[in-house]
Every structure is written in C-alpha cells, then in structure tokens.
Design a protein around this motif. Structure first.
Motif, PDB file in Angstrom:
ATOM      1  N   ARG A 192       5.304 -21.206  17.424  1.00 10.79           N
ATOM      2  CA  ARG A 192       4.630 -21.965  18.480  1.00 10.79           C
ATOM      3  C   ARG A 192       3.132 -21.880  18.219  1.00 10.79           C
ATOM      4  NH1 ARG A 192       7.332 -18.735  23.311  1.00 10.79           N
ATOM      5  NH2 ARG A 192       6.494 -17.157  21.921  1.00 10.79           N
ATOM      6  N   LYS A 193       2.412 -22.855  18.689  1.00 13.43           N
ATOM      7  CA  LYS A 193       0.964 -22.905  18.448  1.00 13.43           C
ATOM      8  C   LYS A 193       0.277 -21.622  18.921  1.00 13.43           C
ATOM      9  CE  LYS A 193      -0.712 -26.480  20.187  1.00 13.43           C
ATOM     10  NZ  LYS A 193      -1.346 -27.592  20.885  1.00 13.43           N
ATOM     11  N   ARG A 194       0.685 -21.131  20.066  1.00 10.86           N
ATOM     12  CA  ARG A 194       0.008 -19.940  20.611  1.00 10.86           C
ATOM     13  C   ARG A 194       0.295 -18.662  19.814  1.00 10.86           C
ATOM     14  NH1 ARG A 194       3.721 -20.062  25.806  1.00 10.86           N
ATOM     15  NH2 ARG A 194       5.400 -18.723  25.113  1.00 10.86           N
ATOM     16  N   ASP A 195       1.290 -18.714  18.908  1.00 10.16           N
ATOM     17  CA  ASP A 195       1.635 -17.546  18.099  1.00 10.16           C
ATOM     18  C   ASP A 195       0.996 -17.566  16.711  1.00 10.16           C
ATOM     19  OD1 ASP A 195       3.243 -16.591  20.171  1.00 10.16           O
ATOM     20  OD2 ASP A 195       5.010 -17.652  19.426  1.00 10.16           O
ATOM     21  N   LEU A 196       0.147 -18.548  16.444  1.00  8.65           N
ATOM     22  CA  LEU A 196      -0.484 -18.657  15.133  1.00  8.65           C
ATOM     23  C   LEU A 196      -1.434 -17.500  14.877  1.00  8.65           C
ATOM     24  CD1 LEU A 196      -1.385 -22.457  15.077  1.00  8.65           C
ATOM     25  CD2 LEU A 196       0.508 -21.330  13.893  1.00  8.65           C
ATOM     26  N   THR A 197      -1.467 -17.079  13.628  1.00 11.46           N
ATOM     27  CA  THR A 197      -2.401 -16.046  13.187  1.00 11.46           C
ATOM     28  C   THR A 197      -3.521 -16.724  12.384  1.00 11.46           C
ATOM     29  OG1 THR A 197      -1.297 -15.700  11.062  1.00 11.46           O
ATOM     30  CG2 THR A 197      -0.466 -14.411  12.965  1.00 11.46           C
ATOM     31  N   PRO A 198      -4.595 -16.005  12.113  1.00  8.00           N
ATOM     32  CA  PRO A 198      -5.639 -16.578  11.248  1.00  8.00           C
ATOM     33  C   PRO A 198      -5.079 -16.985   9.875  1.00  8.00           C
ATOM     34  CG  PRO A 198      -6.522 -14.703  12.419  1.00  8.00           C
ATOM     35  CD  PRO A 198      -5.036 -14.729  12.707  1.00  8.00           C
ATOM     36  N   HIS A 199      -4.123 -16.221   9.359  1.00 14.19           N
ATOM     37  CA  HIS A 199      -3.491 -16.582   8.084  1.00 14.19           C
ATOM     38  C   HIS A 199      -2.760 -17.922   8.209  1.00 14.19           C
ATOM     39  CE1 HIS A 199      -1.470 -16.262   4.258  1.00 14.19           C
ATOM     40  NE2 HIS A 199      -0.306 -16.460   4.881  1.00 14.19           N
ATOM     41  N   ASP A 200      -2.074 -18.126   9.327  1.00 16.79           N
ATOM     42  CA  ASP A 200      -1.360 -19.386   9.557  1.00 16.79           C
ATOM     43  C   ASP A 200      -2.321 -20.570   9.568  1.00 16.79           C
ATOM     44  OD1 ASP A 200       1.066 -17.978   9.832  1.00 16.79           O
ATOM     45  OD2 ASP A 200       0.833 -17.826  12.011  1.00 16.79           O
ATOM     46  N   THR A 201      -3.469 -20.409  10.199  1.00 16.66           N
ATOM     47  CA  THR A 201      -4.434 -21.514  10.229  1.00 16.66           C
ATOM     48  C   THR A 201      -4.982 -21.785   8.829  1.00 16.66           C
ATOM     49  OG1 THR A 201      -6.253 -20.071  10.934  1.00 16.66           O
ATOM     50  CG2 THR A 201      -5.045 -21.255  12.673  1.00 16.66           C
ATOM     51  N   ASP A 202      -5.134 -20.735   8.028  1.00 17.74           N
ATOM     52  CA  ASP A 202      -5.551 -20.930   6.633  1.00 17.74           C
ATOM     53  C   ASP A 202      -4.489 -21.728   5.863  1.00 17.74           C
ATOM     54  OD1 ASP A 202      -7.897 -19.497   7.029  1.00 17.74           O
ATOM     55  OD2 ASP A 202      -7.112 -17.643   6.143  1.00 17.74           O
ATOM     56  N   VAL A 203      -3.230 -21.391   6.078  1.00 18.16           N
ATOM     57  CA  VAL A 203      -2.123 -22.102   5.428  1.00 18.16           C
ATOM     58  C   VAL A 203      -2.136 -23.567   5.852  1.00 18.16           C
ATOM     59  CG1 VAL A 203       0.412 -22.338   5.368  1.00 18.16           C
ATOM     60  CG2 VAL A 203      -0.652 -20.080   5.099  1.00 18.16           C
ATOM     61  N   MET A 204      -2.281 -23.808   7.145  1.00 18.78           N
ATOM     62  CA  MET A 204      -2.293 -25.187   7.635  1.00 18.78           C
ATOM     63  C   MET A 204      -3.438 -25.974   7.017  1.00 18.78           C
ATOM     64  SD  MET A 204      -0.992 -24.959  11.623  1.00 18.78           S
ATOM     65  CE  MET A 204      -2.566 -24.495  12.233  1.00 18.78           C
ATOM     66  N   ARG A 205      -4.623 -25.381   6.932  1.00 19.97           N
ATOM     67  CA  ARG A 205      -5.787 -26.053   6.337  1.00 19.97           C
ATOM     68  C   ARG A 205      -5.516 -26.367   4.864  1.00 19.97           C
ATOM     69  NH1 ARG A 205      -8.373 -29.663   7.136  1.00 19.97           N
ATOM     70  NH2 ARG A 205      -8.709 -28.895   9.216  1.00 19.97           N
ATOM     71  N   GLN A 206      -4.958 -25.405   4.135  1.00 18.83           N
ATOM     72  CA  GLN A 206      -4.645 -25.618   2.716  1.00 18.83           C
ATOM     73  C   GLN A 206      -3.687 -26.795   2.544  1.00 18.83           C
ATOM     74  OE1 GLN A 206      -3.339 -22.169   0.423  1.00 18.83           O
ATOM     75  NE2 GLN A 206      -4.373 -20.864   1.909  1.00 18.83           N
ATOM     76  N   VAL A 207      -2.665 -26.854   3.387  1.00 19.51           N
ATOM     77  CA  VAL A 207      -1.665 -27.913   3.284  1.00 19.51           C
ATOM     78  C   VAL A 207      -2.276 -29.267   3.606  1.00 19.51           C
ATOM     79  CG1 VAL A 207       0.481 -28.808   4.275  1.00 19.51           C
ATOM     80  CG2 VAL A 207       0.296 -26.382   3.663  1.00 19.51           C
TER      81      VAL A 207
END
Length: 114
Positions: free
Chosen positions: A64-79
């Motif tokens: 869920r969006k509220r469970d994202l970690t900083p690593h997850d946001t990095d992954v999303m940006r990379q993708v």
C-alpha cells in the motif's frame, strides 16, 4: 538526496502505476519464464538470476502507498525513468524487437499491452 515530500510520493506513485501495466503476478511469471525458458509455475532455482529491479517492482506492487519505504520510492523512480527512456525512442519495428520488449517487461511494462 532529500527525503521526498508526501506530494512527491503521490506523484511518483501515480507515474509508477501508469508505466507499470502488468500485475505483480504477471511480472513474477514473466521473470520466472524469461529466466528459466519454462512455464514459470515453479519456485525459482536458487541459482537462477532474476532481474533484481523486476523482483523489487513485484514487491512494491504488493504494498500500500502508506507502507512504502525510501528504498521503494527509489525503485519506483528507477522504473519510471527506465520505462520513459526506453519508450521515448523505441527501436525501428518495435513490435518485432523482442529484446527491447523483454527489457521493458522485466520491470513490469509490456509495450504491446493496450
């Protein structure tokens, strides 16, 4: 790099879900199939080298969006960056260029999917 604001995360979440047009299960099966050249129905062999970014996309999609970690946001940006870069200038006869399509599908974007 500065911590993203909630508005940044919201925008990135939307961008990520626009470029990732495969479900987590579709990506998982694709990664297993692509790596094994089989049907992808069995757990991966520990020696099988699955694309790390692709497996991370599967993990992010299951959150869920509220469970994202900083690593997850990095992954999303990379993708988002990767898919936008690769689709901006597709190779000639893109629908016939299997290598290009496979590289995009390994991060959850099937360019032939409507």
């Amino acid at each position: 790099m500065a911590e993203p604001t909630p508005a940044d995360v919201e925008r990135l979440w939307e961008q990520f879900h626009q470029v990732v047009n495969m479900t987590s299960d579709e990506i998982r099966v694709w990664l297993l199939t692509d790596a094994s050249n089989e049907d992808g129905a069995f757990p991966p062999d520990p020696d099988m080298h699955l694309p790390e970014l692709g497996t991370q996309v599967v993990e992010v999609l299951r959150k869920r969006k509220r469970d994202l970690t900083p690593h997850d946001t990095d992954v999303m940006r990379q993708v988002v960056d990767y898919v936008e870069d690769r689709t901006e200038n597709p190779p000639p006869s893109a629908e016939r260029n299997e290598e290009w399509r496979r590289s995009l599908m390994s991060v959850g974007h099937d360019p032939l999917k409507p």
